[in-house]
Design a protein around this motif. Sequence first.
Motif, PDB file in Angstrom:
ATOM      1  N   GLN A  42       0.733  -1.072   0.176  1.00 34.34           N
ATOM      2  CA  GLN A  42      -0.171  -0.057  -0.254  1.00 34.34           C
ATOM      3  C   GLN A  42       1.057   0.940   0.143  1.00 34.34           C
ATOM      4  O   GLN A  42       1.987   1.190   0.920  1.00 34.34           O
ATOM      5  CB  GLN A  42      -1.169  -0.106   1.630  1.00 34.34           C
ATOM      6  N   VAL A  43       0.166   2.690  -0.358  1.00 40.01           N
ATOM      7  CA  VAL A  43       1.698   3.414  -0.914  1.00 40.01           C
ATOM      8  C   VAL A  43       0.356   4.471  -0.291  1.00 40.01           C
ATOM      9  O   VAL A  43      -0.031   4.648  -0.792  1.00 40.01           O
ATOM     10  CB  VAL A  43       1.648   3.559  -2.434  1.00 40.01           C
ATOM     11  N   GLU A  44       1.160   5.250   0.604  1.00 38.65           N
ATOM     12  CA  GLU A  44       0.787   6.638   0.640  1.00 38.65           C
ATOM     13  C   GLU A  44       0.242   7.752  -0.049  1.00 38.65           C
ATOM     14  O   GLU A  44       0.768   7.604  -1.159  1.00 38.65           O
ATOM     15  CB  GLU A  44       1.559   7.267   2.126  1.00 38.65           C
ATOM     16  N   LYS A  45      -0.475   8.328  -0.042  1.00 42.05           N
ATOM     17  CA  LYS A  45      -1.295   8.906  -0.439  1.00 42.05           C
ATOM     18  C   LYS A  45      -0.226  10.304  -1.217  1.00 42.05           C
ATOM     19  O   LYS A  45       0.099  11.343  -0.225  1.00 42.05           O
ATOM     20  CB  LYS A  45      -2.511   9.828  -0.643  1.00 42.05           C
ATOM     21  N   LYS A  47       0.273  14.501  -0.977  1.00 44.16           N
ATOM     22  CA  LYS A  47      -0.037  15.456  -0.458  1.00 44.16           C
ATOM     23  C   LYS A  47       0.129  16.584  -2.324  1.00 44.16           C
ATOM     24  O   LYS A  47       1.445  16.676  -2.805  1.00 44.16           O
ATOM     25  CB  LYS A  47       0.733  16.150   0.404  1.00 44.16           C
ATOM     26  N   ASN A  67       5.021  13.543  -3.090  1.00 44.92           N
ATOM     27  CA  ASN A  67       4.965  11.942  -2.938  1.00 44.92           C
ATOM     28  C   ASN A  67       6.677  12.079  -1.858  1.00 44.92           C
ATOM     29  O   ASN A  67       7.977  12.432  -2.125  1.00 44.92           O
ATOM     30  CB  ASN A  67       5.679  11.029  -4.140  1.00 44.92           C
ATOM     31  N   LYS A  68       6.498  11.035  -0.747  1.00 46.78           N
ATOM     32  CA  LYS A  68       7.833  11.179   0.021  1.00 46.78           C
ATOM     33  C   LYS A  68       8.680  10.057  -0.113  1.00 46.78           C
ATOM     34  O   LYS A  68       9.813  10.264  -0.410  1.00 46.78           O
ATOM     35  CB  LYS A  68       7.405  10.882   1.795  1.00 46.78           C
ATOM     36  N   ARG A  69       8.035   9.727  -1.036  1.00 44.45           N
ATOM     37  CA  ARG A  69       9.536   8.417  -1.541  1.00 44.45           C
ATOM     38  C   ARG A  69      10.079   9.515  -2.394  1.00 44.45           C
ATOM     39  O   ARG A  69      11.440   8.970  -2.516  1.00 44.45           O
ATOM     40  CB  ARG A  69       8.093   7.235  -2.395  1.00 44.45           C
ATOM     41  N   GLU A 107       7.199  16.317   6.812  1.00 46.30           N
ATOM     42  CA  GLU A 107       6.104  15.801   7.485  1.00 46.30           C
ATOM     43  C   GLU A 107       5.521  16.796   7.969  1.00 46.30           C
ATOM     44  O   GLU A 107       3.662  16.048   8.578  1.00 46.30           O
ATOM     45  CB  GLU A 107       6.301  14.709   8.511  1.00 46.30           C
ATOM     46  N   ASP A 111      -2.522  18.608   2.565  1.00 44.04           N
ATOM     47  CA  ASP A 111      -2.776  18.302   1.742  1.00 44.04           C
ATOM     48  C   ASP A 111      -3.960  19.428   1.035  1.00 44.04           C
ATOM     49  O   ASP A 111      -4.186  19.981   1.732  1.00 44.04           O
ATOM     50  CB  ASP A 111      -3.781  16.936   2.008  1.00 44.04           C
TER      51      ASP A 111
END
Length: 143
Positions: A42-45, A47, A67-69, A107, A111
């Motif tokens: 599952q990938v974080e949505k 912002k 995207n934090k990735r 962090e 959004d």
Amino acid sequence: LAHYHTSHLALSSPPSPSPSPSPSPMHGAPKGGSAIKKYGVQVEKAKVLYVYRNGDYRSCGIRFALNKRMYPTMDKLLRKLSTEVGLPTGPVKKLCRLDGRVVLNIEDFKDGEDLVACAAEKYDRESGEEAVRRWKPHLTMKL
């Protein structure tokens, strides 16, 4: 001309429905109101941020997906925004909220937040608020 035989295209009857097996513990019904994730990682949505140029009330801004990735650190994010926003005063050094507070951690973004990209110069609150008032409806319009 080739001659085709249709005898090999006989229609078969659809398979009869088999009784559905009871859910296994791994893929079962939610217990305690929380569903079990079945498919992959599952990938974080991401912002969505709306970024405007400091001191330029005519800046129409950009819509930026955070995207934090892809942007695990503020440094990487600021470097990317430097190319996207294109400040005439130099690379983006900080991102300010409309009230003037500087965002320090990746962090801390919310959004749909409106931000102003600044280089070494002081944040111009008046032009930031004017740019948002002028351009925000155009950035959020569905096409």
